[in-house]
Design a protein around this motif. Sequence first.
Motif, mmCIF file in Angstrom:
data_model
loop_
_atom_site.group_PDB
_atom_site.id
_atom_site.type_symbol
_atom_site.label_atom_id
_atom_site.label_comp_id
_atom_site.label_asym_id
_atom_site.label_seq_id
_atom_site.Cartn_x
_atom_site.Cartn_y
_atom_site.Cartn_z
ATOM 1 N N GLN A 13 -30.319 -3.383 -4.897
ATOM 2 C CA GLN A 13 -31.679 -2.910 -4.679
ATOM 3 C C GLN A 13 -32.715 -3.840 -5.292
ATOM 4 O OE1 GLN A 13 -30.460 1.286 -5.972
ATOM 5 N NE2 GLN A 13 -32.008 1.695 -4.415
ATOM 6 N N VAL A 14 -32.239 -4.868 -5.969
ATOM 7 C CA VAL A 14 -33.113 -5.925 -6.480
ATOM 8 C C VAL A 14 -32.440 -7.260 -6.182
ATOM 9 C CG1 VAL A 14 -34.162 -4.525 -8.305
ATOM 10 C CG2 VAL A 14 -32.058 -5.804 -8.778
ATOM 11 N N SER A 15 -33.231 -8.323 -6.261
ATOM 12 C CA SER A 15 -32.709 -9.664 -6.000
ATOM 13 C C SER A 15 -32.355 -10.352 -7.320
ATOM 14 C CB SER A 15 -33.746 -10.494 -5.240
ATOM 15 O OG SER A 15 -34.087 -9.884 -4.007
ATOM 16 N N GLY A 16 -31.352 -11.211 -7.253
ATOM 17 C CA GLY A 16 -30.953 -11.950 -8.441
ATOM 18 C C GLY A 16 -29.548 -12.503 -8.308
ATOM 19 N N VAL A 17 -29.101 -13.149 -9.364
ATOM 20 C CA VAL A 17 -27.774 -13.759 -9.405
ATOM 21 C C VAL A 17 -26.797 -12.798 -10.081
ATOM 22 C CG1 VAL A 17 -26.431 -15.701 -10.296
ATOM 23 C CG2 VAL A 17 -28.756 -16.068 -9.463
ATOM 24 N N ILE A 18 -25.622 -12.611 -9.467
ATOM 25 C CA ILE A 18 -24.597 -11.743 -10.050
ATOM 26 C C ILE A 18 -24.009 -12.413 -11.289
ATOM 27 C CG2 ILE A 18 -22.357 -10.649 -9.669
ATOM 28 C CD1 ILE A 18 -23.044 -10.396 -6.744
ATOM 29 N N GLN A 19 -24.074 -11.699 -12.410
ATOM 30 C CA GLN A 19 -23.524 -12.219 -13.665
ATOM 31 C C GLN A 19 -22.104 -11.737 -13.935
ATOM 32 O OE1 GLN A 19 -26.407 -11.071 -16.683
ATOM 33 N NE2 GLN A 19 -27.379 -13.099 -16.606
ATOM 34 N N ARG A 20 -21.806 -10.473 -13.591
ATOM 35 C CA ARG A 20 -20.485 -9.919 -13.895
ATOM 36 C C ARG A 20 -20.053 -8.945 -12.791
ATOM 37 N NH1 ARG A 20 -20.054 -7.338 -19.686
ATOM 38 N NH2 ARG A 20 -17.873 -7.255 -18.983
ATOM 39 N N ARG A 21 -18.745 -8.778 -12.698
ATOM 40 C CA ARG A 21 -18.165 -7.736 -11.840
ATOM 41 C C ARG A 21 -17.268 -6.883 -12.714
ATOM 42 N NH1 ARG A 21 -13.871 -9.422 -7.491
ATOM 43 N NH2 ARG A 21 -12.453 -8.738 -9.145
ATOM 44 N N PHE A 22 -17.463 -5.547 -12.639
ATOM 45 C CA PHE A 22 -16.803 -4.643 -13.588
ATOM 46 C C PHE A 22 -15.594 -3.901 -13.015
ATOM 47 C CE2 PHE A 22 -21.332 -4.718 -14.877
ATOM 48 C CZ PHE A 22 -21.190 -5.294 -16.126
ATOM 49 N N ASN A 52 -36.504 -1.078 -11.774
ATOM 50 C CA ASN A 52 -35.946 -2.354 -11.311
ATOM 51 C C ASN A 52 -34.981 -2.936 -12.332
ATOM 52 O OD1 ASN A 52 -37.336 -2.314 -8.880
ATOM 53 N ND2 ASN A 52 -39.123 -3.395 -9.723
ATOM 54 N N LEU A 53 -35.322 -2.774 -13.623
ATOM 55 C CA LEU A 53 -34.413 -3.253 -14.659
ATOM 56 C C LEU A 53 -33.096 -2.481 -14.617
ATOM 57 C CD1 LEU A 53 -33.891 -5.046 -17.121
ATOM 58 C CD2 LEU A 53 -34.996 -3.279 -18.533
#
Length: 412
Positions: free
Chosen positions: A82-91, A181-182
């Motif tokens: 729902q927001v744009s950005g770079v994926i840091q982790r997958r849980f 958003n955060l």
Amino acid sequence: MRIEVRPGRQVIGGAAASALLALAACGGGGGDATKAKEKGGAPGQSGPVTVGYVVVQPTSVPTTSELPGRTVAYQSSEVRPQVSGVIQRRFFTEGAIVKRGQPLYQIDPSLYRASANQASANVANAQATYEAAKIRADRYKPLAQMEAISAQDYTDAVATQRQAAATIAVNRAQLDTARVNLRFTTVPAPITGRIGRSLFTVGALVSSTQTDPLATIQQLDPMFVDIQQSSANLLALRRSLASGGAVPARAEVTLKLEDGSDYGIKGAVEFAEVVVDPSTGTVTLRARFPNPNGLLLPGMFVRAVFSQSIQQNAFLVPQTAITRDAKGNATLYVVGANNRAEQRTVTAERTQGAYWVVIDGLKAGDKVITQGLANVKPKTPLQPVPADTPQKVQAPSPEQMDKMSSAKGKAG
């Protein structure tokens, strides 16, 4: 009919039996044929035909249908950012069961955290401005009452206070948006179910407007089965129910899997679509099945067997009793008056196991002939016995054996 030999008697062989029958025929002469004609039998027939019968009674027969269907997940949800950005982790682990609200991905929150901090500072600034405007308005109020200042100055001070209050509300809304958003930088599971493979890896740039989901979650227990039924058959069923010839049945469904085996757990029809698919002419019925072992997977082809109605006052007639004439009409023989064969035309449109379901042409207590039909014609004299009654065959007497021996000597 079964053939049974009385104990203590000797059964003759095939050739001896043929000779015995020939001797009996010769000894009878033309008088037996005349008597047979007088009795209504065929020429050369020594007596009534022995047949086996069953007594039929009306009963309630379920209308069973076997229709094709496809399995569908009970719930299916696409995981989307729902927001744009770079994926840091997958849980999560691909293919595992995830719970609703469980974190799945972490998107870089730096920009959104900064926006939240800025919005928080704007709220604090607006609150300070409001406090100053409020103090000024409170101070001008008694002065305006004493006419020490103009009324316009007091009015302007009150307006400034209200503007400051509105600015606080705006900044608080912006702070809420920034916090939302955060929070969206952590992507949670929308439902509980089994998650598939991840379509994006760590380091991938994702956007709230992208078309591809991050992953898909499906709830597989219980499982839906979408069954396709012809609209014509559904219309005939509704007419039958409306006419009173049938009553609704509890729609309990069993499944046959792609390999022909039975699923083993029964389900129930939940609803039927109210529209007909114009491309196939079918209506979709949806059934729900428990799937505790995960045997059913979405997209499997199955066949659903269930009863939609119960036919009242129908007769179950063994299939061996019914034949079809040249026009395709179902016919059978019953034991009529004076033990003579009576042919009936009946209505038998479907089978139920080893029986034909007859809905017209019979009445309660009719004796339907099921055995010995090879020699039966209309008005044939009959010797009716219950079906599967043992038939006793006796060995020839000494006198008959002597006649047979004499006949063989003359023939030699």
